[in-house]
Write a protein that holds these residues in place. Sequence first.
Motif, PDB file in Angstrom:
ATOM      1  N   GLY A   1       0.818  -1.204   0.000  1.00  0.00           N
ATOM      2  CA  GLY A   1       0.000   0.000   0.000  1.00  0.00           C
ATOM      3  C   GLY A   1       0.854   1.257   0.000  1.00  0.00           C
ATOM      4  N   LEU A   2       1.940   1.240   0.771  1.00  0.00           N
ATOM      5  CA  LEU A   2       2.846   2.387   0.764  1.00  0.00           C
ATOM      6  C   LEU A   2       3.451   2.603  -0.618  1.00  0.00           C
ATOM      7  CD1 LEU A   2       4.882   2.307   4.110  1.00  0.00           C
ATOM      8  CD2 LEU A   2       3.329   4.091   3.296  1.00  0.00           C
ATOM      9  N   GLU A   3       3.822   1.512  -1.282  1.00  0.00           N
ATOM     10  CA  GLU A   3       4.373   1.629  -2.629  1.00  0.00           C
ATOM     11  C   GLU A   3       3.319   2.164  -3.596  1.00  0.00           C
ATOM     12  OE1 GLU A   3       7.056   1.463  -5.848  1.00  0.00           O
ATOM     13  OE2 GLU A   3       7.339   1.576  -3.689  1.00  0.00           O
ATOM     14  N   ALA A   4       2.093   1.663  -3.491  1.00  0.00           N
ATOM     15  CA  ALA A   4       1.009   2.152  -4.353  1.00  0.00           C
ATOM     16  C   ALA A   4       0.731   3.626  -4.071  1.00  0.00           C
ATOM     17  CB  ALA A   4      -0.252   1.312  -4.150  1.00  0.00           C
ATOM     18  N   TYR A   5       0.769   4.020  -2.802  1.00  0.00           N
ATOM     19  CA  TYR A   5       0.537   5.417  -2.420  1.00  0.00           C
ATOM     20  C   TYR A   5       1.630   6.330  -2.985  1.00  0.00           C
ATOM     21  CZ  TYR A   5      -0.180   9.441   0.688  1.00  0.00           C
ATOM     22  OH  TYR A   5      -0.388  10.692   1.197  1.00  0.00           O
ATOM     23  N   ARG A   6       2.882   5.887  -2.883  1.00  0.00           N
ATOM     24  CA  ARG A   6       4.001   6.661  -3.439  1.00  0.00           C
ATOM     25  C   ARG A   6       3.827   6.836  -4.947  1.00  0.00           C
ATOM     26  NH1 ARG A   6       8.273   5.901  -6.306  1.00  0.00           N
ATOM     27  NH2 ARG A   6       8.157   3.639  -6.383  1.00  0.00           N
ATOM     28  N   ARG A   7       3.493   5.752  -5.623  1.00  0.00           N
ATOM     29  CA  ARG A   7       3.313   5.810  -7.073  1.00  0.00           C
ATOM     30  C   ARG A   7       2.094   6.657  -7.448  1.00  0.00           C
ATOM     31  NH1 ARG A   7       5.814   1.306 -10.291  1.00  0.00           N
ATOM     32  NH2 ARG A   7       7.319   0.323  -8.910  1.00  0.00           N
ATOM     33  N   LEU A   8       1.037   6.603  -6.637  1.00  0.00           N
ATOM     34  CA  LEU A   8      -0.146   7.412  -6.909  1.00  0.00           C
ATOM     35  C   LEU A   8       0.173   8.894  -6.773  1.00  0.00           C
ATOM     36  CD1 LEU A   8      -3.154   7.735  -7.528  1.00  0.00           C
ATOM     37  CD2 LEU A   8      -3.616   7.315  -5.089  1.00  0.00           C
ATOM     38  N   ARG A   9       0.946   9.261  -5.767  1.00  0.00           N
ATOM     39  CA  ARG A   9       1.351  10.664  -5.609  1.00  0.00           C
ATOM     40  C   ARG A   9       2.179  11.122  -6.814  1.00  0.00           C
ATOM     41  NH1 ARG A   9       4.530  11.516  -0.945  1.00  0.00           N
ATOM     42  NH2 ARG A   9       4.047  13.709  -1.112  1.00  0.00           N
ATOM     43  N   GLU A  10       3.106  10.282  -7.287  1.00  0.00           N
ATOM     44  CA  GLU A  10       3.902  10.611  -8.472  1.00  0.00           C
ATOM     45  C   GLU A  10       3.018  10.724  -9.712  1.00  0.00           C
ATOM     46  OE1 GLU A  10       6.859   7.544  -8.738  1.00  0.00           O
ATOM     47  OE2 GLU A  10       8.026   8.342  -7.057  1.00  0.00           O
TER      48      GLU A  10
ATOM     49  N   ARG B   1      -0.150  11.533  -9.879  1.00  0.00           N
ATOM     50  CA  ARG B   1      -0.935  12.765  -9.819  1.00  0.00           C
ATOM     51  C   ARG B   1      -0.055  13.991 -10.018  1.00  0.00           C
ATOM     52  NH1 ARG B   1      -4.993  10.543  -5.327  1.00  0.00           N
ATOM     53  NH2 ARG B   1      -6.584   9.786  -6.793  1.00  0.00           N
ATOM     54  N   ALA B   2       1.155  13.964  -9.466  1.00  0.00           N
ATOM     55  CA  ALA B   2       2.071  15.100  -9.640  1.00  0.00           C
ATOM     56  C   ALA B   2       2.456  15.276 -11.106  1.00  0.00           C
ATOM     57  CB  ALA B   2       3.321  14.908  -8.786  1.00  0.00           C
TER      58      ALA B   2
ATOM     59  N   PRO C   1      -4.983  11.682 -13.740  1.00  0.00           N
ATOM     60  CA  PRO C   1      -6.289  12.057 -13.183  1.00  0.00           C
ATOM     61  C   PRO C   1      -6.221  12.268 -11.672  1.00  0.00           C
ATOM     62  CG  PRO C   1      -6.529  10.272 -14.746  1.00  0.00           C
ATOM     63  CD  PRO C   1      -5.041  10.500 -14.550  1.00  0.00           C
ATOM     64  N   GLY C   2      -6.833  13.337 -11.235  1.00  0.00           N
ATOM     65  CA  GLY C   2      -6.825  13.654  -9.817  1.00  0.00           C
ATOM     66  C   GLY C   2      -5.607  14.443  -9.392  1.00  0.00           C
ATOM     67  N   GLY C   3      -4.737  14.809 -10.338  1.00  0.00           N
ATOM     68  CA  GLY C   3      -3.522  15.537 -10.002  1.00  0.00           C
ATOM     69  C   GLY C   3      -3.783  16.944  -9.544  1.00  0.00           C
ATOM     70  N   ASP C   4      -4.885  17.516  -9.966  1.00  0.00           N
ATOM     71  CA  ASP C   4      -5.255  18.874  -9.572  1.00  0.00           C
ATOM     72  C   ASP C   4      -6.509  18.770  -8.720  1.00  0.00           C
ATOM     73  OD1 ASP C   4      -5.746  21.585  -9.370  1.00  0.00           O
ATOM     74  OD2 ASP C   4      -6.558  21.765 -11.383  1.00  0.00           O
ATOM     75  N   PRO C   5      -6.451  19.113  -7.416  1.00  0.00           N
ATOM     76  CA  PRO C   5      -7.634  19.004  -6.568  1.00  0.00           C
ATOM     77  C   PRO C   5      -8.832  19.670  -7.234  1.00  0.00           C
ATOM     78  CG  PRO C   5      -5.738  19.596  -5.253  1.00  0.00           C
ATOM     79  CD  PRO C   5      -5.313  19.678  -6.703  1.00  0.00           C
ATOM     80  N   GLY C   6      -9.946  18.943  -7.186  1.00  0.00           N
ATOM     81  CA  GLY C   6     -11.173  19.463  -7.775  1.00  0.00           C
ATOM     82  C   GLY C   6     -11.381  19.042  -9.212  1.00  0.00           C
ATOM     83  N   THR C   7     -10.411  18.285  -9.779  1.00  0.00           N
ATOM     84  CA  THR C   7     -10.566  17.809 -11.138  1.00  0.00           C
ATOM     85  C   THR C   7     -10.324  16.306 -11.178  1.00  0.00           C
ATOM     86  OG1 THR C   7      -8.259  18.067 -11.754  1.00  0.00           O
ATOM     87  CG2 THR C   7      -9.687  19.975 -12.072  1.00  0.00           C
TER      88      THR C   7
END
Length: 184
Positions: free
Chosen positions: A158-167, A169-170, A174-180
């Motif tokens: 989960g930590l690895e998935a979370y790290r990759r999800l943050r990258e 979005r950055a 999709p979801g990289g910009d809050p509200g979109t």
Amino acid sequence: MSAADEVLDVVDRDDRVTGQAPRGEVYARGLLHRCVFVQARDARGRIFVHRRTASKLVFPSHYDMFVGGVLGAGESYGRAALREAEEELGVRGLPQPVPLFKFLYEGPGGAWWSYVHEVRCAVPVRPQVSEVAWHDFVDEDELERRVAGGSWTWVPDGLEAYRRLREFRAAGGPGGDPGTGPGR
């Protein structure tokens, strides 16, 4: 049937099915298989965080910021994402989780193909007591503090998935910009 007896597809490093085996055997032999991760947010955009039960076969009593699990034999990633999200959150009628990206996790606990999804859960949750020992919805900043603080033991996949999800979005996924993005 126990969780260890559930039959899973065994896959290769290209995520192609090469056979089937019971979950207990898959884990014991370290065979590649498939898993889904679903980041669930409430109507306010907060992230569902939970502690797994002590009876889980993998990472018992660890915290996670995703719901999800392994795919049964012949099950698609999309079907598994919806099934696991509804089961673990204890709800029905969720929208189909939005697929974001797939990666091969290799680390503590073994190796498996992991498909990250997201879903908005606008109804009250009733987590499955056999899967979830504790839960809450937390905002992004609180989750970041909990991850960085080190006082909670997080599931390593989960930590690895979370790290990759943050990258992801950055980088404008999709979801990289809050509200979109999907589910926003």
